[in-house]
Design an enzyme around this catalytic site. Structure first.
Site, PDB file in Angstrom:
ATOM      1  CB  CYS A 177      -4.259   0.989   3.753  1.00 25.13           C
ATOM      2  SG  CYS A 177      -2.465   1.042   3.513  1.00 25.13           S
ATOM      3  NE  ARG A 178      -2.053  -4.360   8.219  1.00 27.53           N
ATOM      4  CZ  ARG A 178      -0.758  -4.653   8.292  1.00 27.53           C
ATOM      5  NH1 ARG A 178      -0.038  -4.324   9.341  1.00 27.53           N
ATOM      6  NH2 ARG A 178      -0.167  -5.284   7.294  1.00 27.53           N
TER       7      ARG A 178
END
Length: 502
Positions: A466-467
């Site tokens: 993800c981020r």
């Protein structure tokens, strides 16, 4: 005039208490489900909450209009286009709500019908005196945010196209809200982090003038360009939105406060095996990755706990909480705010239970972002992983105490290289993915992963990112709970990989 904003960070949600201090009459707008704070504050200010106004039928949280009506006797109000399963007062476009005295003076709210986010959306213009040229402010609901406008795609399932709703939104913004004086303060229903828009600001108020100048969606452009702009790149819709919208429209059981029941480990496992309960580990991420019950879900209380739970656990699923001592009541309340009431109980001190029951314990498989770049990394065409067997591999050595393994579960294969069939999944939102992603990654946002598990092969290894490494752990837990045995995620996420590759 009495005016108070209540902002709930964990749901990025705002509600408002507006009252006339002369008459004591008050209105509560967009309340959350636990309403005691509003009632206490109104009583302390000498106010009586006579109306509960919803700016629209909310999808991202279970509203407290029914709870507040029970507590205060207030009448529930919606826009004229609302269809509900309980009695309401319908507010017409242009209608004035007088909170002042019989002389017509005092605090006044003017209703603006502003369809676009939903058909029944309204905004409320607040004036301290009815003839004030410049209003005190406007409660914009999900029509206008600070830095953004409401998403127009939530009614697609009901047969209203995003393009049609976006055109309605454009009309509402330009003929209603932007017709107000620039000095009018803007008070939206949500802020940054909400899935009700894509670019919401961390600021919880603004002015019409500032939004006219700074909001990307309010810049001069043809309607067709506005429609294209606001229908593109919206975040994935969390799985519980349709459930909450239905409960807010049709009615829901009233909130029953109280701590969850303490369960033994045997009772918790029986609930999972016999009732299909989700074992929800809401401890901090590092505690979960270090050790957790096999098959448990994970969403930490120090993140967007309710929203993430609503993404990975289906509505109506019985839940057993695995929370740090003293946190179980907070977890239950935050789940109740999205209508997840079926909490069977909690396992006291799950960390201690895990230490006593190593046979039921699993350790998260995580890989360092350095393994995706550099001479041997993904981007250079080399193997992802490799080297000596890592601590994170089941049955090999000691667990990594929450640290990434030397190579994740998906790193197993001939000679320690990655199997050719590895599934690299980016669980960020579409706009994040389109702005930059790892080569070969497939985008399945966390909010939609539960519905798309069937697109993945449980017999092939899965690597998630993800981020920053939070949503990927939640996604890994979801896959493991559904029987995927070879799953790992990237520590630090795309940010770490991109920084290392720069």
């Amino acid at each position: 005039m009495h005016f108070a904003q209540y902002y709930l960070d964990c749901l990025s949600q705002a509600s408002y208490l507006i009252g006339d201090e002369t008459t004591g009459r008050a209105v509560l707008v967009d309340p959350r489900r636990d309403t005691d704070e509003y009632v206490r504050d109104a009583e302390a200010a000498g106010l009586r909450i006579e109306l509960v106004v919803e700016t629209h039928i909310h999808a991202d949280f279970l509203s407290g209009h029914l709870e507040l009506a029970r507590a205060t006797g207030a009448t529930v109000c919606f826009g004229e286009a609302a269809e509900t399963g309980f009695p309401i007062r319908r507010l017409k476009d242009g209608e004035r709500i007088q909170l002042g005295g019989d002389d017509g003076d005092g605090v006044t709210l003017t209703v603006l019908a502003t369809p676009g986010h939903t058909l029944e959306s309204i905004c409320l213009v607040i004036r301290e005196h009815p003839d004030d040229d410049v209003p005190f402010g406007v409660l914009t609901g999900d029509t206008l945010f600070v830095g953004d406008v409401g998403r127009p795609d939530l009614l697609s399932a009901a047969g209203h196209s995003p393009e049609d709703m976006a055109a309605r939104l454009h009309h509402s913004l330009h003929t209603k809200l932007l017709a107000l004086p620039d000095a009018t303060r803007v008070f939206p229903a949500h802020g940054a982090g909400s899935a009700c828009g894509r670019s919401l600001s961390t600021e919880t108020s603004s002015t019409i003038g500032d939004q006219r100048r700074l909001n990307y969606a309010l810049q001069p452009m043809p309607e067709a360009d506005f429609v294209r702009l606001v229908t593109a790149g919206q975040p994935a819709t969390p799985g519980y939105f349709a459930h909450d919208a239905a409960l807010n429209r049709d009615g829901h059981p009233l909130l029953e406060p109280g701590p969850p029941t303490a369960l033994t480990l045997d009772e918790a496992l029986a609930a999972r095996d016999r009732q299909g309960a989700a074992l929800l580990d809401c401890r901090p991420l590092t505690a979960y990755t270090r050790a957790h019950l096999a098959g448990s879900f994970h969403t930490s209380l120090d993140t967007r706990f309710a929203e993430y739970t609503g993404s990975v656990v289906a509505p109506g699923t019985p839940i057993v909480l695995l929370a740090d001592p003293g946190a179980e009541q907070e977890a239950r309340l935050r789940l109740a705010r999205i209508g997840y009431d079926h909490v069977l109980g909690h396992l006291p001190d799950p960390t201690a239970v895990l230490e006593r029951c190593p046979a039921l314990t699993r350790h998260s498989h995580r890989i360092r972002h350095e393994e995706l770049v550099g001479e041997r990394g993904w981007w250079s065409g080399g193997a992802l992983g490799g080297g000596e067997p890592g601590r994170g591999e089941t049955g090999r050595g000691e667990p990594g105490r929450g640290e990434p393994a030397d190579r994740g579960a998906a790193g197993r294969g001939a000679g320690g290289s990655w199997p050719a069939g590895v599934q690299l999944i980016d669980v960020r939102n579409p706009a994040e993915y389109e702005a930059g992603a790892l080569p070969g990654a497939r985008n399945i946002p966390l909010a939609g992963l539960r519905h798309r598990i069937g697109e993945l092969d449980p017999d092939r290894p899965v690597v998630l990112y993800c981020r920053s490494g939070n949503r990927s752990v939640i996604a890994a837990a979801l896959l493991e709970a559904h029987g995927f045995g070879d799953v790992c995620d990237v520590v630090g996420g795309y940010e770490a990989v991109a920084a290392d590759a720069a």
